[in-house]
Design a protein around this motif. Structure first.
Motif, mmCIF file in Angstrom:
data_model
loop_
_atom_site.group_PDB
_atom_site.id
_atom_site.type_symbol
_atom_site.label_atom_id
_atom_site.label_comp_id
_atom_site.label_asym_id
_atom_site.label_seq_id
_atom_site.Cartn_x
_atom_site.Cartn_y
_atom_site.Cartn_z
ATOM 1 N N LEU A 246 0.825 -1.207 0.000
ATOM 2 C CA LEU A 246 0.000 0.000 0.000
ATOM 3 C C LEU A 246 0.861 1.259 0.000
ATOM 4 O O LEU A 246 0.462 2.298 -0.524
ATOM 5 C CB LEU A 246 -0.930 0.000 1.218
ATOM 6 C CG LEU A 246 -2.051 -1.042 1.198
ATOM 7 C CD1 LEU A 246 -2.793 -1.063 2.520
ATOM 8 C CD2 LEU A 246 -3.019 -0.772 0.066
ATOM 9 N N LYS A 247 2.030 1.163 0.600
ATOM 10 C CA LYS A 247 2.944 2.304 0.621
ATOM 11 C C LYS A 247 3.338 2.699 -0.805
ATOM 12 O O LYS A 247 3.480 3.891 -1.105
ATOM 13 C CB LYS A 247 4.188 1.932 1.434
ATOM 14 C CG LYS A 247 5.263 3.002 1.444
ATOM 15 C CD LYS A 247 6.484 2.541 2.214
ATOM 16 C CE LYS A 247 7.611 3.557 2.132
ATOM 17 N NZ LYS A 247 8.813 3.114 2.881
ATOM 18 N N TYR A 248 3.492 1.693 -1.688
ATOM 19 C CA TYR A 248 3.931 1.959 -3.061
ATOM 20 C C TYR A 248 2.774 1.937 -4.068
ATOM 21 O O TYR A 248 3.013 2.080 -5.266
ATOM 22 C CB TYR A 248 4.973 0.910 -3.488
ATOM 23 C CG TYR A 248 6.207 0.886 -2.630
ATOM 24 C CD1 TYR A 248 7.147 1.907 -2.695
ATOM 25 C CD2 TYR A 248 6.450 -0.162 -1.745
ATOM 26 C CE1 TYR A 248 8.294 1.882 -1.900
ATOM 27 C CE2 TYR A 248 7.597 -0.200 -0.960
ATOM 28 C CZ TYR A 248 8.508 0.824 -1.038
ATOM 29 O OH TYR A 248 9.634 0.806 -0.255
ATOM 30 N N SER B 171 -0.146 -10.863 -2.492
ATOM 31 C CA SER B 171 -0.245 -10.338 -3.855
ATOM 32 C C SER B 171 -1.662 -10.452 -4.394
ATOM 33 O O SER B 171 -2.184 -9.535 -5.034
ATOM 34 C CB SER B 171 0.722 -11.090 -4.774
ATOM 35 O OG SER B 171 2.044 -10.961 -4.315
ATOM 36 N N VAL B 172 -2.292 -11.605 -4.109
ATOM 37 C CA VAL B 172 -3.675 -11.818 -4.559
ATOM 38 C C VAL B 172 -4.645 -10.891 -3.833
ATOM 39 O O VAL B 172 -5.571 -10.339 -4.434
ATOM 40 C CB VAL B 172 -4.082 -13.301 -4.342
ATOM 41 C CG1 VAL B 172 -5.561 -13.490 -4.638
ATOM 42 C CG2 VAL B 172 -3.231 -14.216 -5.218
ATOM 43 N N LEU B 173 -4.408 -10.715 -2.519
ATOM 44 C CA LEU B 173 -5.338 -9.928 -1.705
ATOM 45 C C LEU B 173 -5.039 -8.423 -1.711
ATOM 46 O O LEU B 173 -5.829 -7.648 -1.162
ATOM 47 C CB LEU B 173 -5.298 -10.421 -0.253
ATOM 48 C CG LEU B 173 -5.793 -11.844 -0.006
ATOM 49 C CD1 LEU B 173 -5.521 -12.257 1.433
ATOM 50 C CD2 LEU B 173 -7.270 -11.959 -0.311
ATOM 51 N N SER B 174 -3.921 -8.016 -2.322
ATOM 52 C CA SER B 174 -3.536 -6.602 -2.267
ATOM 53 C C SER B 174 -4.599 -5.693 -2.892
ATOM 54 O O SER B 174 -4.904 -4.625 -2.363
ATOM 55 C CB SER B 174 -2.182 -6.394 -2.960
ATOM 56 O OG SER B 174 -2.250 -6.795 -4.317
ATOM 57 N N LYS B 175 -5.170 -6.107 -4.020
ATOM 58 C CA LYS B 175 -6.206 -5.295 -4.666
ATOM 59 C C LYS B 175 -7.433 -5.181 -3.758
ATOM 60 O O LYS B 175 -8.059 -4.121 -3.660
ATOM 61 C CB LYS B 175 -6.610 -5.918 -6.003
ATOM 62 C CG LYS B 175 -7.657 -5.096 -6.748
ATOM 63 C CD LYS B 175 -8.054 -5.740 -8.065
ATOM 64 C CE LYS B 175 -9.162 -4.940 -8.739
ATOM 65 N NZ LYS B 175 -9.596 -5.558 -10.012
ATOM 66 N N PHE B 176 -7.766 -6.288 -3.086
ATOM 67 C CA PHE B 176 -8.911 -6.286 -2.163
ATOM 68 C C PHE B 176 -8.669 -5.305 -1.019
ATOM 69 O O PHE B 176 -9.543 -4.532 -0.649
ATOM 70 C CB PHE B 176 -9.119 -7.704 -1.636
ATOM 71 C CG PHE B 176 -10.169 -7.815 -0.558
ATOM 72 C CD1 PHE B 176 -11.511 -7.611 -0.839
ATOM 73 C CD2 PHE B 176 -9.802 -8.131 0.745
ATOM 74 C CE1 PHE B 176 -12.471 -7.712 0.156
ATOM 75 C CE2 PHE B 176 -10.752 -8.230 1.742
ATOM 76 C CZ PHE B 176 -12.092 -8.028 1.442
#
Length: 643
Positions: free
Chosen positions: A38-40, A125-130
């Motif tokens: 989220l920082k990037y 990586s999979v959950l980052s968009k969520f």
């Protein structure tokens, strides 16, 4: 067979015992990787005006999370190493050197850490968009980020958790050299001494907690104790007395109460209560430090999350207090004012509820008589007439109506804070005119304003007659006031007006402050919530690990009970009571600490935190209950499992 292959085989055979530790590691890695991602994240940077602050906030939270996870994994790993004393002793008896045993345990922990790292990064990586979508939603944005994996986040996570895994692996290696062969085989048979109870120490625990609670609930602005200690020392005293009182509560008061409960022979000799109470008594003092840490950590987590959620929950009401009108600005140029009027009137998604032009006076006043040390002796006030106040109060649907005459006045202070703000009612101040002072006496105080705070600041209402008189001796300022529908969605019209008006117009809007509040409080609740979940998972896991360690030690005792005719239902009932005590005690103490802290905070903020705090406590308790049932079932399976 190599040591590495033995380590791999041991993981497969003991995976049930390792599962929660493994799952907790994966969960920690997922959260850490999410924070760093989220920082990037480009979506956040493009959408939010405060992207720099968000990046800094996630960097700080990631550091806190990294330190806590490292301590948790270190603590958990030492439990598993100690739990396998007998197995290690068997290897030693068969002639395997400590160096080789240490290497085997090193390989085991390293394999587990590596697997957790791979799975954690993949899941993250999979959950980052969520998670980005959740953060955007909480902060009030509709933007949905595209799926992407931050290489910087992956590298950061690999470095951090590789170091943690290596350090914990070396810890297991080091512990092997501290064990003696006789200790390894007799670990479960070591004699336990009954802890001593002290009425004086039990009383001291209550006294320390009482002092800490009493000091925390004092009005810090009026308390002589706070003033005597100082605002830097008093919080440290509260922290010290509460932590020390909590430790004594677990190490002495609980021992004293359990011993007292044994005097109730009817209950003590009923079923297998004798076994459960005895085991609690013999182990509660040894668990005191762990229970103290869990209680304090639970209180800290609940307080932090409760405060963050309270700010989010009360954001609208706080913004409405500062901005009773959707938009407001100072009329400095008729062309710009008419341009703004056309913008607001022609916008498609908003209707004008009211539009008022308010004549105001900006007057300096000598406020020495208010006797407030936090303010200077001179202040600038916005002065309006009582008729304009009543007009605005009516369209804002307020029930108040002022009636002033002569030199009577009313103060409108939306930021009024009892103990810090001036005592207006009954006080007289002097308005500085061109060649003389005009004294006015405050008849009443309203803890709200009919004008936006950023544009008008603190406002004074005077009689129409006095307002007309003052207007002849000082320059007047026209202020434009608008109320529109869907004010919390007025992004486009707000930005359009901001591009037209100069800074001197002091344009203020409900939307700008509302979105800024949603961003900051949403960010806090997101970070607080996820850190809270990690802390909760860790504390629940620590209790789980400790109970499973004790279950393996108690297996022989329960086998004897089964042989003398105690059925499995009674055994499970005894285990349930014993584990409930260990889970409930730190949770109840943590909630008590949190309640006192948030009560003090709500008094300081002059706002009610009941609803958001109850919601946070409810969620926290429900997750703890799940941990409780998982632990009871695991404990029961261990002690009833046949050889």
């Amino acid at each position: 067979m190599t040591l590495f292959s033995i380590a791999r085989k041991n993981i497969k055979q003991n995976f049930t015992n390792y599962f929660l530790y493994f799952a907790s590691m994966i969960f920690s890695i997922v959260i850490y990787f999410t924070f760093v991602s989220l920082k990037y994240d480009e979506t956040i940077q493009a959408t939010s005006n405060a992207s720099t602050k968000i990046s800094s906030a996630f960097s700080g939270a990631a550091v806190v999370l990294m330190i806590f996870v490292a301590i948790f994994i270190w603590y958990s790993n030492s439990f598993f190493t100690r739990k396998r004393k007998k197995e290690v002793g068997l290897y030693s008896l068969l002639g395997v050197r400590k160096k080789q045993i240490g290497r085997m345990l090193f390989y085991e922990n390293f394999i587990m850490g590596l697997l957790a790292l791979i799975i954690g990064i993949l899941l993250g990586s999979v959950l980052s968009k969520f998670f980005v979508s959740i953060l955007m939603k909480i902060m009030g944005f509709e933007a949905i980020g595209e799926f992407n994996i931050s290489l910087a986040a992956v590298v950061n996570t690999i470095i951090v958790f590789s170091l943690i895994t290596i350090l914990t692996s070396f810890q297991g290696y080091r512990l092997i050299y501290r064990f003696k062969l006789i200790e390894l085989f007799q670990a479960d048979k070591e004699g336990e001494q009954e802890p001593k109870s002290s009425f004086i120490m039990a009383l001291l625990s209550i006294l320390l907690l009482g002092v800490g609670y009493w000091l925390a609930l004092q009005n810090i602005l009026e308390s002589n104790v706070w003033q005597m200690m100082g605002f830097m020392v008093a919080p440290l005293v509260i922290l010290g007395t509460v932590i020390l009182g909590t430790y004594f509560l677990f190490s002495t008061l609980t021992v004293y109460l359990i011993k007292m409960s044994r005097k109730n022979k009817k209950s003590y000799w009923k079923g297998v209560n004798l076994v459960g109470i005895s085991q609690l008594l013999y182990r509660i003092k040894g668990n005191a430090r762990t229970l103290t840490m869990i209680a304090v950590l639970s209180a800290t987590t609940l307080t932090a999350v409760g405060t963050a959620y309270s700010l989010y929950y009360n954001n609208r009401s706080n913004v409405e207090l500062a901005n009773p009108n959707s938009m407001m600005f100072i009329d400095q140029n008729k062309i710009e004012t008419n341009q703004v009027k056309d913008m607001i009137s022609n916008t498609k998604n908003h209707e004008v509820i009211y539009h008022k032009s308010i004549l105001t006076l900006q007057i300096n006043a000598d406020v020495t008589t208010l006797k407030n040390n936090l303010f200077s002796n001179e202040m600038m006030y916005t002065v309006i007439s009582v008729s304009d106040f009543n007009k605005l109060a009516k369209v804002q649907k307020r029930t108040d109506k002022l009636s002033l005459k002569g030199n009577e006045a009313a103060a409108l202070d939306a930021g009024y804070y009892e103990g810090m703000s001036p005592d207006y009612v009954g006080s007289t101040i002097s308005l500085k005119m061109n060649d003389h002072f005009e004294n006015i006496t405050f008849k009443s105080l309203k803890k709200y304003n009919v004008l936006n705070y950023y544009t008008a600041s603190t406002t004074i209402v005077v009689s129409d007659q006095l307002f007309t008189q003052l207007g002849k001796e000082t320059n007047s300022v026209d202020m434009e006031v608008y109320e529109i529908t869907n004010e919390d969605e007025a992004k486009q019209v707000t930005k359009a007006i901001q591009s037209v008006l100069p800074d001197e117009a002091r344009f203020s809007s409900f939307y700008a402050d509302y979105t800024a509040g949603m961003e900051s409080s949403g960010l806090l609740i997101f970070i607080g919530g996820f850190l809270g979940l990690v802390f909760l998972a860790a504390t629940g896991s620590i209790i789980y690990f400790k109970q499973l360690t004790e279950a393996n030690s108690d297996k022989g005792r329960y086998e004897i009970l089964h042989k003398i005719g105690v059925n499995k239902k009674e055994v499970k009932r005894s285990i349930s009571k014993q584990v409930l005590f260990v889970f409930a005690l730190p949770l109840i103490v943590g909630i008590a600490h949190c309640s006192v802290a948030l009560t003090a905070l709500s008094r300081l903020m002059h706002t009610s935190l009941v609803i958001p705090v109850v919601i946070c406590m409810g969620v926290y308790t429900c997750i703890y209950i799940v941990y409780y049932f998982v632990t009871v079932n695991a404990y029961y399976k261990i002690v009833t499992k046949s050889k």
